[in-house]
Design a protein around this motif. Structure first.
Motif, PDB file in Angstrom:
ATOM      1  N   ALA A 235       0.818  -1.213   0.000  1.00  0.00           N
ATOM      2  CA  ALA A 235       0.000   0.000   0.000  1.00  0.00           C
ATOM      3  C   ALA A 235       0.853   1.265   0.000  1.00  0.00           C
ATOM      4  N   VAL A 236       0.315   2.306  -0.617  1.00  0.00           N
ATOM      5  CA  VAL A 236       0.871   3.652  -0.527  1.00  0.00           C
ATOM      6  C   VAL A 236      -0.204   4.532   0.084  1.00  0.00           C
ATOM      7  N   PHE A 237      -0.025   4.919   1.344  1.00  0.00           N
ATOM      8  CA  PHE A 237      -0.944   5.802   2.039  1.00  0.00           C
ATOM      9  C   PHE A 237      -0.527   7.248   1.752  1.00  0.00           C
ATOM     10  N   HIS A 238      -1.426   7.985   1.105  1.00  0.00           N
ATOM     11  CA  HIS A 238      -1.061   9.279   0.514  1.00  0.00           C
ATOM     12  C   HIS A 238      -2.036  10.365   0.936  1.00  0.00           C
TER      13      HIS A 238
ATOM     14  N   SER B 188      -4.582   9.200  -8.646  1.00  0.00           N
ATOM     15  CA  SER B 188      -4.454   8.277  -7.521  1.00  0.00           C
ATOM     16  C   SER B 188      -5.102   6.936  -7.834  1.00  0.00           C
ATOM     17  N   ARG B 189      -6.283   6.978  -8.428  1.00  0.00           N
ATOM     18  CA  ARG B 189      -6.945   5.726  -8.801  1.00  0.00           C
ATOM     19  C   ARG B 189      -6.124   4.961  -9.825  1.00  0.00           C
ATOM     20  N   ARG B 190      -5.583   5.684 -10.780  1.00  0.00           N
ATOM     21  CA  ARG B 190      -4.779   5.041 -11.820  1.00  0.00           C
ATOM     22  C   ARG B 190      -3.530   4.387 -11.231  1.00  0.00           C
ATOM     23  N   LEU B 191      -2.913   5.054 -10.264  1.00  0.00           N
ATOM     24  CA  LEU B 191      -1.688   4.526  -9.650  1.00  0.00           C
ATOM     25  C   LEU B 191      -1.958   3.602  -8.475  1.00  0.00           C
ATOM     26  N   LYS B 192      -3.238   3.444  -8.095  1.00  0.00           N
ATOM     27  CA  LYS B 192      -3.652   2.574  -6.977  1.00  0.00           C
ATOM     28  C   LYS B 192      -3.118   3.066  -5.629  1.00  0.00           C
ATOM     29  N   LEU B 193      -3.113   4.393  -5.454  1.00  0.00           N
ATOM     30  CA  LEU B 193      -2.713   4.975  -4.179  1.00  0.00           C
ATOM     31  C   LEU B 193      -3.930   5.079  -3.257  1.00  0.00           C
ATOM     32  N   SER B 194      -3.700   5.007  -1.963  1.00  0.00           N
ATOM     33  CA  SER B 194      -4.749   5.207  -0.965  1.00  0.00           C
ATOM     34  C   SER B 194      -4.719   6.682  -0.575  1.00  0.00           C
ATOM     35  N   SER B 195      -5.488   7.493  -1.280  1.00  0.00           N
ATOM     36  CA  SER B 195      -5.327   8.941  -1.215  1.00  0.00           C
ATOM     37  C   SER B 195      -6.494   9.644  -0.545  1.00  0.00           C
ATOM     38  N   MET B 196      -6.170  10.730   0.153  1.00  0.00           N
ATOM     39  CA  MET B 196      -7.196  11.582   0.730  1.00  0.00           C
ATOM     40  C   MET B 196      -6.644  12.990   0.919  1.00  0.00           C
ATOM     41  N   LEU B 197      -7.575  13.923   1.084  1.00  0.00           N
ATOM     42  CA  LEU B 197      -7.232  15.303   1.380  1.00  0.00           C
ATOM     43  C   LEU B 197      -7.372  15.512   2.880  1.00  0.00           C
ATOM     44  N   LYS B 198      -6.353  16.121   3.495  1.00  0.00           N
ATOM     45  CA  LYS B 198      -6.370  16.413   4.930  1.00  0.00           C
ATOM     46  C   LYS B 198      -5.981  17.867   5.144  1.00  0.00           C
TER      47      LYS B 198
END
Length: 266
Positions: free
Chosen positions: A228-231, A245-255
């Protein structure tokens, strides 16, 4: 390390209190590490380092402060079938931590841009290894499943010490080994340039602002290794990074920079 914010902005932040998989998705267990937890690409997460932990966020992974949070909090998250990551600063000294007085002045360098924090001389393994081992013992004793060691790229910054890439590699591998010896997974925090050399030593990655700085593709070795990449991003809207992010399969969110409860997922 979180991207630097001008110190004049910090007082304002301190007053303030997109995963690629849906919230509540598979917790990503499994992989080559045997009994050690191995989060997989797309695993949803919450990162909260300030305030009372809100355990109601429907995600399988929480990343919380190792010093500030108790064994009781970790156990409560485990009862909800969450995995819990222990946030620690391993590359910088923080003047408010209970063990701050154990660090000799000789290993404390320049400020890293955050109030009360200074870079450490990571070449001094004789001093830092026992101190970091004790911190990791704390994480294990509280029941954490993994560790997020922060400030793992001092060699790229003005630390006050003549750190080289080889010093960083040696230190980062030391931290990973200490976590693994205690049965915990460990994430590589930022340090993008050394990912090709360190991907095999770490179980996942944690990244800040790779989209803002056009760096997200550098995290692909972790995804290719089924890790996993938590981003997180802070300054750009989700519409600007979620498709990538979806294309690269990252676990992404805005904080928000203070890393409270608030989050906006992809």
């Amino acid at each position: 390390m979180r991207r630097l914010i001008p110190l004049v902005v910090l007082p304002l932040l301190l007053l303030a209190g997109c995963t690629t998989a849906p919230d509540g998705a598979d917790d990503g267990e499994g992989g080559p590490s045997g009994s050690r937890w191995q989060p997989r690409p797309g695993t949803a997460w919450q990162w909260q380092l300030r305030g009372r932990i809100d355990t109601s966020v429907d995600v399988p992974v929480y990343d919380i402060d190792g010093f500030d949070q108790s064994e009781k909090t970790v156990a409560a998250l485990h009862r909800e079938d969450r995995k819990v990551i222990c946030y620690l600063s391993t590359g910088a000294w923080e003047d408010w931590r209970p063990d701050a007085g154990k660090f000799p002045k000789s290993v404390i360098g320049k400020g890293n841009g955050w109030e009360g924090e200074r870079w450490l001389d990571i070449r001094r393994l004789d001093v830092l290894e026992p101190l970091m081992a004790a911190r990791l013992d704390m994480c294990r004793e509280k029941g954490f499943d993994a560790v997020e060691p922060d400030n793992m790229d001092g060699y790229k910054n003005r630390t006050g010490f003549p750190l080289k890439a080889r010093d960083q590699l040696r230190y980062n591998r030391l931290i990973a080994g200490l976590a693994h010896e205690r049965g915990m997974a460990v994430g590589l925090k930022n340090d993008l340039d050394q990912i090709p050399e360190l991907v095999d030593d770490f179980d996942f990655a944690v990244n800040e602002q790779c989209a803002q700085y056009g760096e997200c593709a550098a995290l692909s070795p972790f995804v290719k290794a089924d890790k996993a990449v938590f981003h997180v991003e802070y300054e750009v809207p989700t519409r600007s990074f979620c498709a990538q992010s979806r294309r690269l399969k990252l676990s992404s969110m805005l904080k928000k920079y203070e890393l409270g409860v608030w989050r906006r997922v992809c």
